[in-house]
Design a protein around this motif. Sequence first.
Motif, PDB file in Angstrom:
ATOM      1  N   LEU A  17     -88.142 -95.840  68.277  1.00  0.00           N
ATOM      2  CA  LEU A  17     -88.096 -94.637  68.308  1.00  0.00           C
ATOM      3  C   LEU A  17     -86.072 -94.098  67.611  1.00  0.00           C
ATOM      4  O   LEU A  17     -86.071 -93.278  67.901  1.00  0.00           O
ATOM      5  N   ARG A  18     -85.646 -95.434  68.968  1.00  0.00           N
ATOM      6  CA  ARG A  18     -84.269 -94.315  68.385  1.00  0.00           C
ATOM      7  C   ARG A  18     -83.764 -94.439  67.307  1.00  0.00           C
ATOM      8  O   ARG A  18     -82.876 -93.879  67.319  1.00  0.00           O
ATOM      9  N   GLU A  78     -85.026 -91.740  65.698  1.00  0.00           N
ATOM     10  CA  GLU A  78     -83.686 -90.687  65.645  1.00  0.00           C
ATOM     11  C   GLU A  78     -82.565 -90.657  65.121  1.00  0.00           C
ATOM     12  O   GLU A  78     -82.018 -89.497  64.709  1.00  0.00           O
ATOM     13  N   HIS A 105     -89.828 -86.593  64.688  1.00  0.00           N
ATOM     14  CA  HIS A 105     -88.389 -86.270  65.570  1.00  0.00           C
ATOM     15  C   HIS A 105     -88.760 -85.804  66.267  1.00  0.00           C
ATOM     16  O   HIS A 105     -87.745 -85.458  67.210  1.00  0.00           O
ATOM     17  N   CYS A 111     -89.804 -87.016  69.444  1.00  0.00           N
ATOM     18  CA  CYS A 111     -89.416 -88.298  69.589  1.00  0.00           C
ATOM     19  C   CYS A 111     -87.969 -87.092  71.130  1.00  0.00           C
ATOM     20  O   CYS A 111     -87.788 -88.065  71.903  1.00  0.00           O
TER      21      CYS A 111
END
Length: 317
Positions: A18-19, A22, A77, A80
């Motif tokens: 996810l990092r 994003e 997104h 996130c």
Amino acid sequence: MLKSGVRRYLRHGTLPQLRVFEASARLGSLTRAAEELHIAQPTASVQIKKLTETVGLPLFEQVGRRVFLTDAGRRLHAGCHEVFRAFAALEETLNGLRATESGHLRLAVCSTGKYFAPRMLGAFIERFPGVEASLEIHNRKALIDRLANNEDDLYVFASPLDREDVVTQAILPNPLVVFARDDHPLAKARQISFERIAHEPFLMREPGSGTRLLATRLFEQRGLAPKIRMELSTDEAIKECILAGLGVSIMSRFTLGLEPERGRLVCLDVDGFPLENHWYFAYPVRKQLSATARAFMDFARIEAKKLVMQGFAQHRR
């Protein structure tokens, strides 16, 4: 229990994925995302590929030379940010637990501990005003039950717990004395034998009390049995019965509070008394004490005796 739909995100290190996702979505470029995160572009590509497989839907689409988020990508997104905000809030809460100045302290003490514990707790909060504290007062049996259920951070007992699964540390002397009314026939006697006390009507705390446990042990060690006139559930009730001339009792010197004398209660001069005893901190062996609880233990070991002696001195003046 976790819902089945969440489990897929827990199998493959979703947070690092996810990092990368994003950063790629925000910067519009996988290359720039890799540069910002200080990782190789192939590593970033692998993370996006794994995340796409986990979600089961394409996250990016390329139109010409530009890369855009798909509908699934836009929804992910947005999600996130919710996930990152939740972790930020959690970290803020955990920082509060790590910090002495803003933590919470749940303290449970034995009945006689109420004569010094509030003073000690008040002094600690005065030093650390951001600490939130609660104080519970119970007899020994109730404290043991609370400890077994892990209901508090720290416990204060009037005698040590002889158990391998509990850590105990001495805090402060808690001498035991024999109380009587000031006109009792033994009030002015000196070096009274314990055998003589065994002939007096005795006022005993209820089963489960730490004071009763200690008093019973004293009689048994000397091969004697107390002449129990009454069993009472509080030290205050015992004091009232002593004042009513109903008998004598063994109690903590602190039952009088911080005053050297109160009303007509006197301490008899009995051989072997005051009897050495202590208050103890206790907590389960495997308990993870918070920074605040550890700070309070350190504070008490250093300051408790001084605070009590100051109280005695003030009342003497």
